[in-house]
Design an enzyme around this catalytic site. Structure first.
Site, PDB file in Angstrom:
ATOM      1  N   ILE A 243      62.976  29.109  49.107  1.00  0.00           N
ATOM      2  CA  ILE A 243      62.053  30.128  49.608  1.00  0.00           C
ATOM      3  C   ILE A 243      61.987  29.870  51.109  1.00  0.00           C
ATOM      4  O   ILE A 243      61.375  28.911  51.552  1.00  0.00           O
ATOM      5  CB  ILE A 243      60.658  30.009  48.971  1.00  0.00           C
ATOM      6  CG1 ILE A 243      60.728  30.242  47.465  1.00  0.00           C
ATOM      7  CG2 ILE A 243      59.698  31.024  49.597  1.00  0.00           C
ATOM      8  CD1 ILE A 243      59.411  30.039  46.737  1.00  0.00           C
ATOM      9  N   PRO A 244      62.644  30.707  51.921  1.00  0.00           N
ATOM     10  CA  PRO A 244      62.972  30.321  53.301  1.00  0.00           C
ATOM     11  C   PRO A 244      61.820  30.466  54.292  1.00  0.00           C
ATOM     12  O   PRO A 244      61.836  31.325  55.179  1.00  0.00           O
ATOM     13  CB  PRO A 244      64.126  31.269  53.646  1.00  0.00           C
ATOM     14  CG  PRO A 244      63.829  32.496  52.847  1.00  0.00           C
ATOM     15  CD  PRO A 244      63.227  32.007  51.553  1.00  0.00           C
ATOM     16  N   CYS A 245      60.827  29.578  54.183  1.00  0.00           N
ATOM     17  CA  CYS A 245      59.708  29.643  55.121  1.00  0.00           C
ATOM     18  C   CYS A 245      60.143  29.290  56.542  1.00  0.00           C
ATOM     19  O   CYS A 245      59.435  29.615  57.500  1.00  0.00           O
ATOM     20  CB  CYS A 245      58.573  28.739  54.656  1.00  0.00           C
ATOM     21  SG  CYS A 245      59.058  27.050  54.263  1.00  0.00           S
ATOM     22  N   HIS A 246      61.306  28.653  56.693  1.00  0.00           N
ATOM     23  CA  HIS A 246      61.798  28.351  58.037  1.00  0.00           C
ATOM     24  C   HIS A 246      62.185  29.619  58.798  1.00  0.00           C
ATOM     25  O   HIS A 246      62.361  29.570  60.012  1.00  0.00           O
ATOM     26  CB  HIS A 246      62.999  27.399  57.969  1.00  0.00           C
ATOM     27  CG  HIS A 246      64.140  27.917  57.152  1.00  0.00           C
ATOM     28  ND1 HIS A 246      64.179  27.823  55.776  1.00  0.00           N
ATOM     29  CD2 HIS A 246      65.292  28.538  57.512  1.00  0.00           C
ATOM     30  CE1 HIS A 246      65.296  28.359  55.324  1.00  0.00           C
ATOM     31  NE2 HIS A 246      65.991  28.799  56.356  1.00  0.00           N
ATOM     32  N   ARG A 247      62.291  30.760  58.113  1.00  0.00           N
ATOM     33  CA  ARG A 247      62.646  32.027  58.778  1.00  0.00           C
ATOM     34  C   ARG A 247      61.439  32.777  59.311  1.00  0.00           C
ATOM     35  O   ARG A 247      61.593  33.858  59.875  1.00  0.00           O
ATOM     36  CB  ARG A 247      63.419  32.915  57.806  1.00  0.00           C
ATOM     37  CG  ARG A 247      64.745  32.323  57.383  1.00  0.00           C
ATOM     38  CD  ARG A 247      65.512  33.236  56.454  1.00  0.00           C
ATOM     39  NE  ARG A 247      66.621  32.511  55.845  1.00  0.00           N
ATOM     40  CZ  ARG A 247      67.143  32.780  54.676  1.00  0.00           C
ATOM     41  NH1 ARG A 247      66.656  33.783  53.955  1.00  0.00           N
ATOM     42  NH2 ARG A 247      68.144  32.057  54.185  1.00  0.00           N
TER      43      ARG A 247
END
Length: 278
Positions: free
Chosen positions: A242-246
């Site tokens: 779940i790409p919270c870094h984006r």
């Protein structure tokens, strides 16, 4: 068992990232390689194998201005993603992800009656603690910044009533697919209803692109809930997948990252470089 070579590669990349971040101007290949105690040719090969592009090109993705460039040139709004059919059952950030969420009642029981299998796995970002149920991966944490004990306490503390069983083989296929940016990965979201909505929105942001907290808030019908969205992003238990870094600030600044800002920079650069190379 973690692959020592994979962990070593990440540590070299991390040292290089820290060096580049602190440098007042871009560094030459010879200077970076020398600081890593390697020949220029060996460092170039190692670096290119890890990210798919040269150290010089990679530096461009690590510069602070790259976040603003992503927003200006490669920002794909969540509304557009929805319109083109990107959803939890579609193709998401170069992975085929099948996902379902825990019910609110199940979440309230804090993992009671749930068996969660776990294993310490190699990843491009150092040693990863991967957790999952029979329905899919429910947690990914990293040991690089704070160590194994901290990562373990954090992840298990999210579902204190669950039963944890060490069984890395049960998770290996899903994990390898997730970190290789290919394959079929099952995901089981364990969170409150609002958190699930935020994480679902993150899943719609393609690899190599970014979004903002305000954009996420608008996409889930809560445009004033930017602060709450930021909190939900930070509490995402399945880092990377779940790409919270984006998620960036509206100004283009990177903001914080639960597992460390250097890792957020590395993840964005890793994805951007591979997207460009592909």
């Amino acid at each position: 068992m973690t692959d020592p070579q994979t962990g070593y590669h990440y540590q070299v990349m991390r040292r290089a990232i820290d060096l580049i971040d602190s440098a007042p101007e871009p560094m030459s290949l010879d200077d970076i390689a020398s600081a890593m105690d390697m020949s220029a040719a060996h460092f170039q090969r190692l670096f290119s194998a890890w990210v798919g592009v040269s150290p010089k090109r990679y530096q461009q993705y690590l510069q602070l201005g790259q976040a603003k460039t992503l927003l200006a040139e490669r920002f794909t709004t969540l509304e557009a993603s929805i319109a083109t059919g990107l959803s939890g059952t579609g193709r998401l950030h170069d992975l085929f992800i099948r996902w379902e969420a825990m019910s609110p009642g199940e979440f309230a029981r804090r993992g009671e009656g749930l068996t969660i299998r776990y294993g310490w796995m190699p990843s491009p970002f150092g040693e990863a603690l991967v957790m999952g149920t029979q329905k899919g991966i429910c947690g990914i944490g990293f040991a690089s910044d704070h160590g194994r004990d901290w990562a373990w306490a954090d992840m298990t503390g999210r579902w204190p009533n669950a039963r944890f069983v060490e069984d890395p083989e049960a998770l290996r296929v899903w994990t390898e697919a997730a970190f290789a940016l290919r394959g079929d990965t099952a995901l089981y979201m364990i969170g409150a209803p609002f958190q699930i909505k935020v994480w679902e929105a993150l899943l719609r942001v393609p690899s190599g692109h970014v979004t903002t907290y305000s954009e996420i808030a608008g996409s889930i019908g809560s445009p004033r809930a930017v602060r709450a969205v930021g909190t939900a992003v930070g509490r995402n238990p399945v880092s990377w997948l779940i790409p919270c870094h984006r998620a960036l600030r509206k100004s283009g600044a990177l903001g914080g990252y639960y597992w460390g800002l250097p890792m957020k920079r590395a993840m964005l650069a890793y994805e951007s470089a591979r997207a460009e190379a592909g």
